[in-house]
Design an enzyme around this catalytic site. Structure first.
Site, PDB file in Angstrom:
ATOM      1  N   ASP A 118       0.885  -1.171   0.000  1.00  0.00           N
ATOM      2  CA  ASP A 118       0.000   0.000   0.000  1.00  0.00           C
ATOM      3  C   ASP A 118       0.923   1.221   0.000  1.00  0.00           C
ATOM      4  O   ASP A 118       1.545   1.523   1.019  1.00  0.00           O
ATOM      5  CB  ASP A 118      -0.896  -0.037   1.248  1.00  0.00           C
ATOM      6  CG  ASP A 118      -1.935   1.080   1.237  1.00  0.00           C
ATOM      7  OD1 ASP A 118      -2.221   1.633   0.154  1.00  0.00           O
ATOM      8  OD2 ASP A 118      -2.465   1.401   2.321  1.00  0.00           O
ATOM      9  N   THR A 148      -2.298  -1.205  -3.529  1.00  0.00           N
ATOM     10  CA  THR A 148      -3.615  -0.643  -3.185  1.00  0.00           C
ATOM     11  C   THR A 148      -3.540   0.877  -3.022  1.00  0.00           C
ATOM     12  O   THR A 148      -3.830   1.402  -1.940  1.00  0.00           O
ATOM     13  CB  THR A 148      -4.135  -1.268  -1.871  1.00  0.00           C
ATOM     14  OG1 THR A 148      -3.127  -1.075  -0.855  1.00  0.00           O
ATOM     15  CG2 THR A 148      -4.426  -2.746  -2.010  1.00  0.00           C
ATOM     16  N   ASN A 150      -4.596   4.851  -3.243  1.00  0.00           N
ATOM     17  CA  ASN A 150      -5.815   5.631  -3.457  1.00  0.00           C
ATOM     18  C   ASN A 150      -5.643   6.363  -4.798  1.00  0.00           C
ATOM     19  O   ASN A 150      -4.565   6.301  -5.412  1.00  0.00           O
ATOM     20  CB  ASN A 150      -6.131   6.543  -2.261  1.00  0.00           C
ATOM     21  CG  ASN A 150      -5.047   7.589  -1.974  1.00  0.00           C
ATOM     22  OD1 ASN A 150      -4.357   8.047  -2.898  1.00  0.00           O
ATOM     23  ND2 ASN A 150      -4.889   7.959  -0.718  1.00  0.00           N
ATOM     24  N   SER A 187     -10.746   3.966  -4.697  1.00  0.00           N
ATOM     25  CA  SER A 187     -11.940   4.781  -4.929  1.00  0.00           C
ATOM     26  C   SER A 187     -11.578   6.019  -5.731  1.00  0.00           C
ATOM     27  O   SER A 187     -10.490   6.559  -5.579  1.00  0.00           O
ATOM     28  CB  SER A 187     -12.582   5.204  -3.602  1.00  0.00           C
ATOM     29  OG  SER A 187     -11.773   6.140  -2.914  1.00  0.00           O
ATOM     30  N   GLY A 229      -7.842   3.306   4.128  1.00  0.00           N
ATOM     31  CA  GLY A 229      -6.966   2.560   3.223  1.00  0.00           C
ATOM     32  C   GLY A 229      -6.166   1.486   3.953  1.00  0.00           C
ATOM     33  O   GLY A 229      -5.868   0.425   3.380  1.00  0.00           O
ATOM     34  N   ASP A 230      -5.826   1.757   5.204  1.00  0.00           N
ATOM     35  CA  ASP A 230      -5.040   0.790   5.983  1.00  0.00           C
ATOM     36  C   ASP A 230      -5.905  -0.425   6.349  1.00  0.00           C
ATOM     37  O   ASP A 230      -5.454  -1.565   6.268  1.00  0.00           O
ATOM     38  CB  ASP A 230      -4.494   1.462   7.249  1.00  0.00           C
ATOM     39  CG  ASP A 230      -3.754   2.757   6.916  1.00  0.00           C
ATOM     40  OD1 ASP A 230      -3.159   2.838   5.819  1.00  0.00           O
ATOM     41  OD2 ASP A 230      -3.793   3.698   7.734  1.00  0.00           O
TER      42      ASP A 230
END
Ligand code: ADP
Ligand code: CA
Ligand code: CA
Length: 300
Positions: A118, A148, A150, A187, A229-230
């Site tokens: 991430d 991952t 954003n 998103s 997000g985490d």
């Protein structure tokens, strides 16, 4: 040994609130994972608050912890490496060696390692890492099984401003070109439908075929949440452990919606204080384990 639920999780730690390892560990433990944390920072709270106190790890400290883990022979036990907030280019670069080392040790035993990266660097137009960290992530993503970002991080990394599906697809292709096998752009909000958040999951099969794409939408809840997000990356790991990634993505999206609603129900709506908007992970156990909300993940 097909059910090894072991993770080396390299993320931030905060005393108050739920971001980084504080946000990721509880959901993962609920799912039965053993989470070995390396805390890249130990801070009083996340960086949105006016006052932050604490300690940031440097490369030497990272290597000291690794030395202990290595000397006790813990390294081959990790089925997953999960990385989040680091904000230190030397450590980000060093993760490549860590992944390499664990992968080689496990290969000798015929075991797999999955590296979920991430790339935590910023949100909604605000970059909270140093420029050199961005370049270090571009290199690290070459070795990631899954990333991952954003939408803002996907934009920073790829140089493509992600504002709609077309640009999201282009950004996803940048990740694949870099070497990342699967990418979830978690998103993005389009001008056409600001009441919804769209997401994109893009994956390349081992054979190097054209990427498979999946998409869907979730309702947008007014306001900014930290740590979403985490929790997302942690649950993606948990749900994908025994299910295909595209199924996992739907479950994670559903769990996050329920978690945000649980937070809002306890006073953490968009207009409330930062403290009230800390994700109520401890109040959303059923949602984290098995959300009842259904989020459709459609192949494109
Ligand atoms: P990050 O937290 O890393 O900036 P996102 O903002 O994309 O990443 O949030 C991760 C996930 O959390 C999204 O995929 C979405 O499911 C959920 N989420 C985050 N913020 C909101 C919001 N305001 N309304 C609805 N869902 C949200
Ligand atoms: Ca965000
Ligand atoms: Ca994030």
């Amino acid at each position: 040994m097909s059910d090894e639920k072991t993770i080396l999780s390299i993320q931030s730690f905060v005393t108050h609130g739920y971001v980084g390892n504080k946000a990721a560990t509880f959901p993962l433990q609920l799912h039965g994972f053993d989470v070995d944390g390396i805390n890249t920072v130990s801070l009083s709270n996340h960086s949105g608050y006016p006052i932050i106190r604490g300690h940031r790890m440097d490369l030497q400290e990272y290597e000291t912890i690794m030395e202990g883990i290595r000397a006790n022979n813990f390294l081959p036990s990790y089925r997953y490496i999960l990385t989040g907030y680091i904000n230190n280019a030397d450590i980000v670069r060093k993760i490549r060696d860590t992944v390499d080392e664990v992968r080689k040790l496990r290969e000798k035993e015929g075991k797999k390692l999955t590296f979920i990266c991430d790339p935590v660097m910023g949100d909604d137009g605000i970059m909270y890492c140093k420029e050199e960290v961005l370049q270090a992530y571009r290199e690290l993503l070459t070795f990631a099984d899954f990333a991952t970002p954003n939408y803002y991080e996907a934009s920073l990394l790829s140089g493509i401003d992600v504002t709609d599906m077309k640009t999201a697809l282009q950004a996803a292709d940048w990740f694949h070109k870099q070497g990342t096998k699967g990418v979830v752009i978690k998103s993005f909000r389009t001008k056409e439908d600001p009441q919804k958040l769209q997401f994109l999951f893009s994956t390349v099969a081992a054979g190097g075929n054209a990427p498979q794409r999946f998409t869907g939408v979730v309702p947008y809840h007014e306001g900014r949440y930290t740590g979403t997000g985490d929790v997302f990356a942690a649950l993606l790991l948990a749900f994908s452990h025994q299910q295909p990634m595209e199924v996992a993505v739907g479950k994670v999206m559903a769990a996050l919606q329920e978690l945000i609603l649980a937070t809002r129900k306890e006073g953490g709506d968009g207009a409330s204080s930062l403290m009230s908007r800390e994700l109520r992970v401890t109040r959303a156990v059923q949602s984290l384990l098995n959300p009842t909300t259904v989020v459709e993940v459609k192949p494109m």
